[in-house]
Design an enzyme around this catalytic site. Sequence first.
Site, PDB file in Angstrom:
ATOM      1  N   ILE A 156     -29.335  18.853-117.005  1.00  0.00           N
ATOM      2  CA  ILE A 156     -28.803  20.093-116.444  1.00  0.00           C
ATOM      3  C   ILE A 156     -29.853  20.726-115.525  1.00  0.00           C
ATOM      4  O   ILE A 156     -30.888  21.218-115.994  1.00  0.00           O
ATOM      5  CB  ILE A 156     -28.384  21.066-117.557  1.00  0.00           C
ATOM      6  N   GLU A 361     -23.870  14.607-108.325  1.00  0.00           N
ATOM      7  CA  GLU A 361     -22.591  15.181-107.865  1.00  0.00           C
ATOM      8  C   GLU A 361     -21.511  14.103-107.785  1.00  0.00           C
ATOM      9  O   GLU A 361     -20.670  14.110-106.888  1.00  0.00           O
ATOM     10  CB  GLU A 361     -22.762  15.859-106.498  1.00  0.00           C
TER      11      GLU A 361
END
Length: 385
Positions: A156, A361
């Site tokens: 993260i 992504e």
Amino acid sequence: MPTSATWDQEIVAGVQTFVQRYITGNAQNLEESDHYPEEIVSQLKNMGLYGAAIPHEYGGIALSVPTYAKVMEELAYGWTTLNCFINGHSSASSILAQHGTEHQKKTYLPRMATGELRVAIALTEPNGGSDLQAIRTQAIRNEQGGYTLKGAKIFITNGARAGAVLVLARTAADKGGISLFMVEKGLPGFSVGPDARAMGHRHVDVTELMFDDVRLSPDSLVSGVEGQGLKQMLDALETGRIAMAATAVGLSRSALKAARDYAAQRVAFGTEIIHHQAIQILLADMATQTAAAQALVQVAANTKESGQRSDMVSGMAKLFAGETCAKVALDCVRIHGGSGFVRDFPAERYYREAPYYILTEGTNEIQKMIIAKRMLKGDAETLGL
């Protein structure tokens, strides 16, 4: 009152000035420093960039998608770490601005616009990356009408320094039962693991987040409606992928400049190597591919801004710009020769950072699947293909 186009131009010009004044020529020192670049982050806040995706009424600067992409390109031309500080936060801002309840918007967006509150996005799990439908983190209704959050997220970005996290969690057993929750730091059961030892972006904290029966209020559910999480997230990821593609373009431009500058100074066989045909061929390919990636990013950004479906073209931009970045960074090392293998030259850093834009992504393999799926549905015709 400046027009929207003038305002956008001024924002981009301001970013270029900031990069030239504080980053160009200093990125290597910033990267090597043992200190987190607080002063640089403060300047990003002062420029309003943490409010890039936030409407004016909540204190943001509400950049258009093409302008946001150009800002990300210019930041990356200086130092790609800057983009890591901004992009996930902007995606979270976009989600709340478009899908949050009015209470959520008023509570979070003004503080997010100033950078007082930085927000990370928690999607990836130990057993799943790009396959978001396979997540195992659960948000179970409790007796108070809120939720109990159980699970873990990994890799993260900004997970340690963010003051809140948007967490994707399963709220029902079926695949459609996935929701987004705004989870603030400091809640009992919410803990942060150690930073991952990544190849690049030394000052960007990439962490594991653990949720051990974290009790959430009903207001933490984004939009207040269960089962909308994937739709909300995928919409923001389109812009996020365009931003990643723009960042890859910025890095490609930096690598191209470094290669050109080195070749103009390095002498071999009695002349600067930039006069050698083999080097010229490499530089020509690097420049052509970078320009093509830059143009495709703007096509994707304009498509997204127009409101048209853009998952195919944003996937194309991210795929092509990411692969271009990796090739240009490698060619930059080749032109530097042995100097490209040592940390005294930026070529080594560009080469380490470039794979990031292939892997994140949604991997480039996932982008190919998205592109092919939309082509089969006829979306390629919208691009004249």
